[in-house]
Design a protein around this motif. Structure first.
Motif, PDB file in Angstrom:
ATOM      1  N   GLY A 402     -36.240  -7.343 -50.042  1.00 53.69           N
ATOM      2  CA  GLY A 402     -36.648  -7.857 -48.742  1.00 53.69           C
ATOM      3  C   GLY A 402     -36.600  -9.372 -48.684  1.00 53.69           C
ATOM      4  O   GLY A 402     -36.125  -9.958 -47.702  1.00 53.69           O
ATOM      5  N   HIS A 403     -37.093 -10.023 -49.732  1.00 52.66           N
ATOM      6  CA  HIS A 403     -37.060 -11.486 -49.787  1.00 52.66           C
ATOM      7  C   HIS A 403     -35.625 -11.996 -49.828  1.00 52.66           C
ATOM      8  O   HIS A 403     -35.301 -13.014 -49.180  1.00 52.66           O
ATOM      9  CB  HIS A 403     -37.834 -11.963 -51.016  1.00 52.66           C
ATOM     10  N   TRP A 404     -34.768 -11.294 -50.538  1.00 52.86           N
ATOM     11  CA  TRP A 404     -33.365 -11.718 -50.639  1.00 52.86           C
ATOM     12  C   TRP A 404     -32.675 -11.650 -49.266  1.00 52.86           C
ATOM     13  O   TRP A 404     -31.906 -12.548 -48.900  1.00 52.86           O
ATOM     14  CB  TRP A 404     -32.643 -10.844 -51.661  1.00 52.86           C
ATOM     15  N   ARG A 405     -32.973 -10.601 -48.516  1.00 51.31           N
ATOM     16  CA  ARG A 405     -32.394 -10.500 -47.169  1.00 51.31           C
ATOM     17  C   ARG A 405     -32.892 -11.638 -46.281  1.00 51.31           C
ATOM     18  O   ARG A 405     -32.121 -12.234 -45.517  1.00 51.31           O
ATOM     19  CB  ARG A 405     -32.752  -9.150 -46.544  1.00 51.31           C
ATOM     20  N   GLN A 406     -34.167 -11.969 -46.355  1.00 50.05           N
ATOM     21  CA  GLN A 406     -34.715 -13.066 -45.561  1.00 50.05           C
ATOM     22  C   GLN A 406     -34.075 -14.400 -45.931  1.00 50.05           C
ATOM     23  O   GLN A 406     -33.807 -15.232 -45.062  1.00 50.05           O
ATOM     24  CB  GLN A 406     -36.226 -13.132 -45.752  1.00 50.05           C
ATOM     25  N   LEU A 407     -33.822 -14.598 -47.218  1.00 49.02           N
ATOM     26  CA  LEU A 407     -33.154 -15.826 -47.654  1.00 49.02           C
ATOM     27  C   LEU A 407     -31.758 -15.919 -47.056  1.00 49.02           C
ATOM     28  O   LEU A 407     -31.309 -17.015 -46.672  1.00 49.02           O
ATOM     29  CB  LEU A 407     -33.080 -15.876 -49.182  1.00 49.02           C
ATOM     30  N   GLY A 408     -31.053 -14.786 -46.977  1.00 52.92           N
ATOM     31  CA  GLY A 408     -29.723 -14.795 -46.372  1.00 52.92           C
ATOM     32  C   GLY A 408     -29.759 -15.209 -44.913  1.00 52.92           C
ATOM     33  O   GLY A 408     -28.913 -15.985 -44.442  1.00 52.92           O
ATOM     34  N   VAL A 409     -30.757 -14.721 -44.172  1.00 55.37           N
ATOM     35  CA  VAL A 409     -30.913 -15.103 -42.765  1.00 55.37           C
ATOM     36  C   VAL A 409     -31.230 -16.593 -42.655  1.00 55.37           C
ATOM     37  O   VAL A 409     -30.656 -17.319 -41.825  1.00 55.37           O
ATOM     38  CB  VAL A 409     -32.020 -14.252 -42.110  1.00 55.37           C
ATOM     39  N   ARG A 410     -32.132 -17.058 -43.499  1.00 53.24           N
ATOM     40  CA  ARG A 410     -32.498 -18.479 -43.469  1.00 53.24           C
ATOM     41  C   ARG A 410     -31.325 -19.375 -43.827  1.00 53.24           C
ATOM     42  O   ARG A 410     -31.183 -20.479 -43.271  1.00 53.24           O
ATOM     43  CB  ARG A 410     -33.665 -18.740 -44.427  1.00 53.24           C
ATOM     44  N   LEU A 411     -30.471 -18.918 -44.737  1.00 52.54           N
ATOM     45  CA  LEU A 411     -29.320 -19.731 -45.119  1.00 52.54           C
ATOM     46  C   LEU A 411     -28.393 -19.952 -43.922  1.00 52.54           C
ATOM     47  O   LEU A 411     -27.910 -21.067 -43.684  1.00 52.54           O
ATOM     48  CB  LEU A 411     -28.555 -19.068 -46.271  1.00 52.54           C
ATOM     49  N   VAL A 412     -28.131 -18.898 -43.149  1.00 50.44           N
ATOM     50  CA  VAL A 412     -27.301 -19.045 -41.953  1.00 50.44           C
ATOM     51  C   VAL A 412     -27.938 -20.044 -40.993  1.00 50.44           C
ATOM     52  O   VAL A 412     -27.257 -20.913 -40.422  1.00 50.44           O
ATOM     53  CB  VAL A 412     -27.093 -17.683 -41.266  1.00 50.44           C
ATOM     54  N   GLU A 413     -29.242 -19.956 -40.807  1.00 50.15           N
ATOM     55  CA  GLU A 413     -29.934 -20.873 -39.907  1.00 50.15           C
ATOM     56  C   GLU A 413     -29.826 -22.316 -40.394  1.00 50.15           C
ATOM     57  O   GLU A 413     -29.589 -23.238 -39.588  1.00 50.15           O
ATOM     58  CB  GLU A 413     -31.406 -20.466 -39.787  1.00 50.15           C
ATOM     59  N   GLU A 414     -29.998 -22.524 -41.696  1.00 51.97           N
ATOM     60  CA  GLU A 414     -29.936 -23.878 -42.245  1.00 51.97           C
ATOM     61  C   GLU A 414     -28.525 -24.452 -42.144  1.00 51.97           C
ATOM     62  O   GLU A 414     -28.346 -25.642 -41.835  1.00 51.97           O
ATOM     63  CB  GLU A 414     -30.414 -23.889 -43.699  1.00 51.97           C
ATOM     64  N   VAL A 415     -27.512 -23.639 -42.425  1.00 46.56           N
ATOM     65  CA  VAL A 415     -26.125 -24.116 -42.335  1.00 46.56           C
ATOM     66  C   VAL A 415     -25.780 -24.462 -40.890  1.00 46.56           C
ATOM     67  O   VAL A 415     -25.130 -25.485 -40.609  1.00 46.56           O
ATOM     68  CB  VAL A 415     -25.165 -23.053 -42.892  1.00 46.56           C
ATOM     69  N   THR A 416     -26.216 -23.639 -39.952  1.00 47.78           N
ATOM     70  CA  THR A 416     -25.955 -23.905 -38.534  1.00 47.78           C
ATOM     71  C   THR A 416     -26.638 -25.195 -38.096  1.00 47.78           C
ATOM     72  O   THR A 416     -26.055 -26.015 -37.377  1.00 47.78           O
ATOM     73  CB  THR A 416     -26.451 -22.727 -37.679  1.00 47.78           C
ATOM     74  N   ALA A 417     -27.888 -25.376 -38.539  1.00 44.95           N
ATOM     75  CA  ALA A 417     -28.610 -26.601 -38.185  1.00 44.95           C
ATOM     76  C   ALA A 417     -27.937 -27.829 -38.782  1.00 44.95           C
ATOM     77  O   ALA A 417     -27.834 -28.875 -38.132  1.00 44.95           O
ATOM     78  CB  ALA A 417     -30.065 -26.503 -38.670  1.00 44.95           C
ATOM     79  N   TRP A 418     -27.462 -27.706 -40.003  1.00 49.53           N
ATOM     80  CA  TRP A 418     -26.767 -28.836 -40.640  1.00 49.53           C
ATOM     81  C   TRP A 418     -25.491 -29.186 -39.876  1.00 49.53           C
ATOM     82  O   TRP A 418     -25.193 -30.360 -39.658  1.00 49.53           O
ATOM     83  CB  TRP A 418     -26.435 -28.491 -42.085  1.00 49.53           C
ATOM     84  N   ALA A 419     -24.741 -28.184 -39.458  1.00 50.81           N
ATOM     85  CA  ALA A 419     -23.503 -28.434 -38.722  1.00 50.81           C
ATOM     86  C   ALA A 419     -23.785 -29.166 -37.417  1.00 50.81           C
ATOM     87  O   ALA A 419     -23.016 -30.048 -37.009  1.00 50.81           O
ATOM     88  CB  ALA A 419     -22.788 -27.114 -38.451  1.00 50.81           C
ATOM     89  N   GLY A 420     -24.906 -28.807 -36.747  1.00 49.74           N
ATOM     90  CA  GLY A 420     -25.252 -29.501 -35.518  1.00 49.74           C
ATOM     91  C   GLY A 420     -25.618 -30.953 -35.753  1.00 49.74           C
ATOM     92  O   GLY A 420     -25.306 -31.828 -34.941  1.00 49.74           O
ATOM     93  N   ALA A 421     -26.289 -31.237 -36.877  1.00 51.53           N
ATOM     94  CA  ALA A 421     -26.719 -32.605 -37.172  1.00 51.53           C
ATOM     95  C   ALA A 421     -25.616 -33.436 -37.826  1.00 51.53           C
ATOM     96  O   ALA A 421     -25.664 -34.668 -37.776  1.00 51.53           O
ATOM     97  CB  ALA A 421     -27.948 -32.574 -38.079  1.00 51.53           C
ATOM     98  N   HIS A 422     -24.644 -32.789 -38.450  1.00 46.82           N
ATOM     99  CA  HIS A 422     -23.560 -33.497 -39.157  1.00 46.82           C
ATOM    100  C   HIS A 422     -22.219 -32.887 -38.745  1.00 46.82           C
ATOM    101  O   HIS A 422     -21.555 -32.214 -39.553  1.00 46.82           O
ATOM    102  CB  HIS A 422     -23.745 -33.404 -40.671  1.00 46.82           C
ATOM    103  N   PRO A 423     -21.794 -33.103 -37.505  1.00 47.71           N
ATOM    104  CA  PRO A 423     -20.601 -32.400 -36.991  1.00 47.71           C
ATOM    105  C   PRO A 423     -19.304 -32.766 -37.694  1.00 47.71           C
ATOM    106  O   PRO A 423     -18.337 -31.997 -37.622  1.00 47.71           O
ATOM    107  CB  PRO A 423     -20.576 -32.810 -35.512  1.00 47.71           C
ATOM    108  N   LEU A 424     -19.270 -33.913 -38.365  1.00 41.79           N
ATOM    109  CA  LEU A 424     -18.025 -34.333 -39.001  1.00 41.79           C
ATOM    110  C   LEU A 424     -17.936 -33.936 -40.470  1.00 41.79           C
ATOM    111  O   LEU A 424     -16.936 -34.223 -41.119  1.00 41.79           O
ATOM    112  CB  LEU A 424     -17.872 -35.852 -38.878  1.00 41.79           C
ATOM    113  N   GLU A 425     -18.980 -33.286 -40.999  1.00 41.74           N
ATOM    114  CA  GLU A 425     -18.952 -32.883 -42.410  1.00 41.74           C
ATOM    115  C   GLU A 425     -18.486 -31.440 -42.535  1.00 41.74           C
ATOM    116  O   GLU A 425     -18.862 -30.585 -41.720  1.00 41.74           O
ATOM    117  CB  GLU A 425     -20.331 -33.056 -43.049  1.00 41.74           C
ATOM    118  N   PRO A 426     -17.680 -31.156 -43.560  1.00 40.30           N
ATOM    119  CA  PRO A 426     -17.136 -29.799 -43.734  1.00 40.30           C
ATOM    120  C   PRO A 426     -18.138 -28.857 -44.398  1.00 40.30           C
ATOM    121  O   PRO A 426     -17.954 -28.400 -45.519  1.00 40.30           O
ATOM    122  CB  PRO A 426     -15.924 -30.029 -44.630  1.00 40.30           C
ATOM    123  N   GLY A 427     -19.254 -28.595 -43.731  1.00 41.83           N
ATOM    124  CA  GLY A 427     -20.261 -27.713 -44.287  1.00 41.83           C
ATOM    125  C   GLY A 427     -21.406 -28.467 -44.925  1.00 41.83           C
ATOM    126  O   GLY A 427     -21.352 -29.676 -45.160  1.00 41.83           O
TER     127      GLY A 427
END
Length: 585
Positions: A402-427
């Protein structure tokens, strides 16, 4: 071999009984034989009518020597409870029985001695009633006289039945040999003895001392007085240690299979005995042959936390005993619930921890431990005594599903947030994500990557972690405009007009979409390899001017491009400033 400890009031004939059964003298000290009273642990053995061997750990009965008694009983799976027919149940009988009950000893035999001096019936009935209320339950009773020999054949037969009920030894377990004696033999060095409850010892084995972690080597082994190359549990064993001074160890230490035990001075336990809230602040924890002072912190209900004066090699499910030495009182038996508990730093943490411990029963539970710890290395759980068949998520990391699945969801959220704050960086960088998710290892972040996430060059992005769309379009225009002249670099104003400012150029270079030669001098990424192919067709060596003409470019581009090829080893600069091609770009 089977090992049984004696128990009972002082002067009820424990040592006399062992002597009659084995023909050996269990009292090792001249002072013991002079006073007719056992002071320390004694050892003797005999062959049963069934053909097996039984070894006795003979313990002192006097209340002043209860710590010695507990050191002998702690590692032993069965007890011979001795009561004298002419005296019956006595105070030290009760304390010894309380100790056996606290340690969870569930196999035993009642022996009523001195049957030639009084009717054994009343003492037997009284003792059986006492034993029935403990972990020993209903036991077989035998009346004997060690002086006349009456009942000894019956006792030997009863011992055969007792050992037949003992659980099978676990010879495949790691070794944890609690030391009950340590001494020096001239010409051999340090020797320690103990009851090997699990595992197997071999001459040449490398072990570790529990108190210090110091490595030791087995020089020799003795079992029943004879040298052996290996000894398997259960057995009384003497271990000769190579090059280990006697003052490095003693009773209460242990020999361990290296890396297989968690040494801890902090543990959470369940107490069966006195009310937790009425315990003194400091007690003595008896486990194995060790007796260690412990500070007591009640948590709630029947659970408490112990802070030990020194670390011990404990496992979840171990049984131990808490005793108040000042009152000569057994406070109760404890079951180890957790050997690596969390800190109690916040207000209300003790009550919350007690609620968690309510659901623990001291049985190794891999799924439960994963739920509580969420992420843990398999080796850490093994050293706590918790094993199971669960596949690691990466390396030796185990995760609660269960914790591993939650971490996967959080990772997508963090990557998406990073892309919004750093649009010119490749991930997003893996290390930054590790810190945001609070994970202990970068490998865990990488193992969480699932579509639509992708991992490339230490960065995680949504979809293709390449260039942002506007930058990708601008680079494509550069490619089209300079397709016929690949070694010409756009001027700074042209780059700006294409939408490639310094940040956009930096993003394109990091993504490998452009090759930076110098400040505001960029080419397409395959330009260097193409240049080597062009230069290789020139007469060798060649000059800067010849290279510039062959490449159809300017000095602004040709100089840094040739310097790059020199660094890569594709060209070599000669003393007269000419160059020659020596390898691929």
């Amino acid at each position: 071999m089977h090992v049984v400890a004696t128990a009972g009031h002082v002067d009820h004939g424990k040592s006399t009984l062992v002597r009659a059964l084995t023909g050996m003298e269990p009292d090792r000290w001249a002072e013991e034989r002079r006073r007719g009273m056992t002071i320390d642990l004694g050892f003797a053995w005999t062959t049963l009518p069934t053909g097996g061997t039984i070894a006795f750990v003979d313990v002192p009965g006097h209340e002043r020597f209860v710590p010695n008694m507990l050191a002998g009983v702690g590692p032993v799976p069965a007890a011979l409870v001795v009561v004298a027919a002419d005296e019956g149940w006595m105070p030290q009988s009760a304390e010894h029985l309380a100790a056996l009950h606290a340690l969870g000893v569930s196999h035993g035999l009642l022996v009523v001695t001195r049957a030639d001096l009084a009717d054994p019936g009343p003492a037997s009935a009284q003792a059986r009633a006492q034993l029935a209320a403990t972990s020993l339950g209903t036991v077989e009773s035998v009346a004997v006289s060690a002086v006349t020999g009456v009942g000894l054949p019956d006792l030997r037969a009863a011992l055969g039945r007792l050992v037949g009920r003992l659980p099978a030894p676990q010879a495949d377990r790691p070794v944890r040999l609690w030391i009950d004696r340590a001494f020096t033999i001239r010409g051999s060095g340090t020797v320690v003895t103990g009851t090997l409850g699990g595992g197997r010892l071999r001459v040449g084995d490398r072990l570790a001392l529990a108190t210090t972690g110091e490595p030791v080597r087995v020089r020799g082994l003795h079992r029943l007085g004879a040298a052996e190359q290996q000894v398997a549990a259960v057995a009384r064993v003497a271990v000769n240690l190579r090059g280990t001074p006697r003052d490095r160890l003693g009773r209460g230490d242990a020999l361990l299979t290296p890396g297989e035990f968690h040494r801890t001075d902090l543990l959470d336990v369940r107490l069966a005995g006195d009310p937790v809230g009425e315990l003194p602040a400091t007690l003595t924890l008896h486990v194995g042959s060790a007796a260690v002072p412990a500070r007591v912190r009640p948590l709630g209900g029947d659970t408490l936390r112990l802070r030990l004066a020194r670390p011990l090699p404990l496992l979840v499910g171990d049984r131990a005993l808490l005793r108040d030495p000042g009152r000569h009182h057994v406070c109760g038996g404890v079951t180890v619930l957790d050997v690596a508990p969390p800190p109690l730093a916040r207000r209300g943490a003790a009550a919350a921890r007690a609620a968690v411990l309510t659901g623990l029963h001291g049985r190794p539970d891999l799924a439960g431990e994963l739920r509580r710890r969420r992420l843990v290395r398999a080796g850490e759980l093994t050293r706590m005594g918790i094993t199971g068949d669960v596949a690691p998520v990466v390396g030796d990391w185990l995760a609660d599903p269960g914790h591993w699945r939650q971490l996967g969801v959080r990772l997508v959220e963090e990557v998406t947030a990073w892309a919004g704050a750093h649009p010119l960086e490749p991930g997003a960088p893996v290390e930054a994500l590790r810190q945001r998710l609070g994970l202990p290892d970068r490998a865990l972040v990488e193992a969480l990557v699932r579509p639509p996430l992708t991992l490339r060059a230490g960065r995680i992005g949504v979809g293709d972690p390449g260039l942002p769309e506007p930058v990708a379009r601008a680079v494509d225009r550069v490619r089209r405009e300079y397709a016929a002249h690949p070694f010409r670099a756009p001027e700074a104003d042209r780059l700006t007009a294409l939408g490639l400012g310094p940040r956009e150029v930096g993003a394109a270079v990091r993504a490998g979409a452009l090759l930076r030669l110098a400040e505001n001098v960029v080419l397409l990424p395959d330009a260097a390899d193409a240049a080597v192919r062009v230069l290789a067709r020139l007469p060798q060596p060649f000059t800067l001017s010849a290279a510039r003409q062959a490449l159809d470019t300017t000095r602004r581009v040709a100089v840094p491009l040739l310097e790059l090829l020199d660094r890569r080893g594709a060209t070599r600069r000669l003393p007269d400033d000419a160059r020659e091609v020596v390898g691929p770009g």
